[in-house]
Design an enzyme around this catalytic site. Structure first.
Site, PDB file in Angstrom:
ATOM      1  N   HIS A 419       0.864  -1.188   0.000  1.00  0.00           N
ATOM      2  CA  HIS A 419       0.000   0.000   0.000  1.00  0.00           C
ATOM      3  C   HIS A 419       0.900   1.238   0.000  1.00  0.00           C
ATOM      4  O   HIS A 419       1.245   1.782   1.046  1.00  0.00           O
ATOM      5  CB  HIS A 419      -0.900  -0.019   1.241  1.00  0.00           C
ATOM      6  CG  HIS A 419      -1.879   1.107   1.315  1.00  0.00           C
ATOM      7  ND1 HIS A 419      -3.185   1.004   0.883  1.00  0.00           N
ATOM      8  CD2 HIS A 419      -1.751   2.369   1.780  1.00  0.00           C
ATOM      9  CE1 HIS A 419      -3.816   2.141   1.078  1.00  0.00           C
ATOM     10  NE2 HIS A 419      -2.960   2.992   1.636  1.00  0.00           N
ATOM     11  N   ASP A 471      -1.438 -10.358   0.693  1.00  0.00           N
ATOM     12  CA  ASP A 471      -0.596  -9.415  -0.047  1.00  0.00           C
ATOM     13  C   ASP A 471      -1.501  -8.570  -0.931  1.00  0.00           C
ATOM     14  O   ASP A 471      -1.600  -8.780  -2.138  1.00  0.00           O
ATOM     15  CB  ASP A 471       0.423 -10.201  -0.878  1.00  0.00           C
ATOM     16  CG  ASP A 471       1.456  -9.299  -1.545  1.00  0.00           C
ATOM     17  OD1 ASP A 471       1.429  -8.071  -1.291  1.00  0.00           O
ATOM     18  OD2 ASP A 471       2.277  -9.813  -2.326  1.00  0.00           O
ATOM     19  N   GLU A 480       1.015  -1.791   4.336  1.00  0.00           N
ATOM     20  CA  GLU A 480       1.634  -0.468   4.242  1.00  0.00           C
ATOM     21  C   GLU A 480       2.936  -0.407   5.040  1.00  0.00           C
ATOM     22  O   GLU A 480       2.972  -0.784   6.212  1.00  0.00           O
ATOM     23  CB  GLU A 480       0.680   0.614   4.748  1.00  0.00           C
ATOM     24  CG  GLU A 480       1.200   2.026   4.529  1.00  0.00           C
ATOM     25  CD  GLU A 480       0.162   3.096   4.822  1.00  0.00           C
ATOM     26  OE1 GLU A 480       0.291   4.197   4.275  1.00  0.00           O
ATOM     27  OE2 GLU A 480      -0.775   2.833   5.605  1.00  0.00           O
TER      28      GLU A 480
END
Length: 508
Positions: A419, A471, A480
């Site tokens: 992310h 994932d 993230e």
């Protein structure tokens, strides 16, 4: 951007099997690999180049990044270019950035010789942050604590090089106090001054002088920045633990950096009123209690200040909470695969920061020939602390049930869909045309791997007790990366790159 760190005290007592997993180098439930800690260290530092804001230097190694945020601060007629984006967005949050700088510096201070050929890279990473923090504190009694509108930024998926969301500037000052963020900034500058004491004495002095002034402001005008700037900093980086821990933390770092008696007296005078007795098994950008106890305990263990014995007691209690089966202390939870675990998002921030404290304290104990006291006859050696810390690092690097590394670019299998805006969108070189606010939506939703490797980034990792990891870009709590996951990891990797074999650790 991550939601605020969730402060949930662990309540589960780990089974005996987990104790074996954590403390025995041979008995693990996954196949332990031979890790190249030096390579992981290099990559963990390289990650910070991918988080840079501002005009990039000629020696920039992650070439898919370009200049960004070149007019940051213009809205307030100040220069706030530079610094780091905290995570996968394009906002510069001063509170976690300052904590990041403090922890990078602490790693260099305690384990500098272990960094070997990577020491200069690490210093550059620290300086990119401290240079920015110097800009953010250039005006007396003012700390600029954020650049960018988090809500507008988070409604877009665009490269930092293209961002067109408001670069609103937020500050704390006497009328809008922020003792927490200001004291953390003072800590970062003080810690940085130690890092550069020999390499650049003039810069070191400037950092320390500024740290002293910023701490004075933080202490004189008390109040939480979450109240002064609530709509801007919450829910992203609200300070749930209050500002008192940061005042003690800042004073501790100023005492370490300056050796001025006034900071020792400040800690002594304010120990009770600022909550130093709170033995909390948490440490991160929000809550500094465990870090304060470990940092100040070094003074006691080195025989420099017996008055602060209470901090060592608190540090021992904290360590006991991380060692299952050693005592009756409330225990941190571990996953079946051996990962230190706290409920909520971005679990790896807890893993790396608490592991760093384990390692730092183990070294202080070793040098003093001491052990951790857990009460009722229970105790633990420095080597036991190191083993737990190493087990966490090895889990991150691939010794886990999924047999995957949680560091991008390390090992054969690692997260591919993190992310992160810059990593997930085509680079400027590959796609020169601007990608607007909503133009990145298709890339965000794509199942394809990110086109740009953010080498060294460690993601939030498993966020439940099953060691599972999707994932997926959309699951930001797990996919993230953040600067404050990597910052404490640098010191850990440096130490284990120089001391990889537990059999060779000094007998405690």
């Amino acid at each position: 951007m991550l939601a605020a760190s969730l402060r949930v005290e662990a309540v589960a007592v780990v089974a005996a099997a987990v104790l074996v997993l954590l403390l025995s180098p041979a008995a693990v439930v996954v196949v332990a690999g031979q890790h190249d800690y030096g390579d992981a260290l290099h990559k963990s530092i390289l990650f910070f180049e991918g988080q840079r804001s501002g005009r990039l230097p000629p020696d920039q190694r992650l070439r898919w990044r370009r200049d960004s945020g070149l007019h940051d601060g213009a809205a307030a007629s100040v220069d706030l270019t530079g610094g780091y984006y905290d995570a996968g967005d394009n906002v510069k949050f001063g509170f976690p950035m300052a904590f990041t700088a403090t922890l990078m510096s602490w790693g260099l201070i305690d384990f500098g010789r272990s960094f070997g050929p990577h020491k200069e890279e690490a210093r550059k990473a620290v300086r990119w942050a401290t240079d920015y923090l110097m800009k953010a504190t250039a005006k007396p009694n003012t700390v600029y604590v954020q650049v960018g509108d988090a809500f507008r930024d988070h409604s877009c998926w665009e490269r930092p090089e293209d961002m067109d969301t408001p670069r609103t500037v937020y500050k704390v000052d006497p009328s809008h106090p922020g003792s927490d963020v200001a004291a953390e900034t003072a800590a970062a500058l003080a810690a940085g001054s130690i890092v550069f004491r020999d390499a650049d004495p003039a810069y070191s002095k400037r950092l320390l002088d500024r740290a002293i002034a910023v701490f004075e402001f933080a202490d004189k005008y008390r109040g939480p920045y979450s109240s002064s700037l609530h709509d801007a900093v919450c829910p992203c980086y609200c300070d749930f633990s209050g500002y008192k821990d940061e005042l003690l933390w800042g004073a501790a770092w100023l005492h370490k950096a300056s050796r001025r008696r006034e900071y020792r007296e400040y800690i002594k005078k304010n120990e009770v009123v600022l909550g130093a007795s709170e033995s909390i098994n948490e440490f991160g950008w929000d809550n500094k209690h465990a870090g304060i106890n470990v940092l100040i305990s070094k003074e006691v263990l080195m025989g420099k200040d017996e008055y602060f014995q209470s901090f060592r007691v608190n540090a021992d209690n904290f360590m006991c909470s991380l060692l299952p089966g050693i005592s009756n202390h409330p225990q941190i939870q571990y996953s079946p695969g051996g990962l230190l675990f706290k409920v909520g998002g971005s679990n790896m921030q807890h893993v790396t920061s608490l592991s760093f404290l384990l390692l730092a304290y183990s070294n202080y104990l070793s040098h003093a020939g001491a052990r951790v006291s857990c009460g009722a006859g229970g105790s633990a050696s420095p080597t036991q602390l190191r083993r737990v810390a190493k087990r966490q690092v090895d889990y991150i690097l691939g010794d886990n049930p999924l047999r995957m590394s949680y560091m991008v670019g390390y090992g054969a299998r690692f997260p591919r869909r993190i992310h992160h805006r810059g990593s997930s969108l085509p680079s400027v070189a590959a796609h020169p045309a601007r990608i607007g606010c909503k133009g990145g939506a298709a890339y965000y939703a794509s199942a394809a791997p990110n086109p740009n490797l953010l080498v060294g980034a460690v993601v939030g990792g498993p966020s439940d007790a099953t060691d599972a990891f999707p994932d997926a870009r959309a699951v930001f709590q797990q996919s993230e990366p953040t600067t404050y996951i990597n910052a404490p990891l640098m010191g850990l990797l440096a130490y284990f790159s120089a001391h990889p074999n537990p059999a060779e650790w000094a007998d405690d």
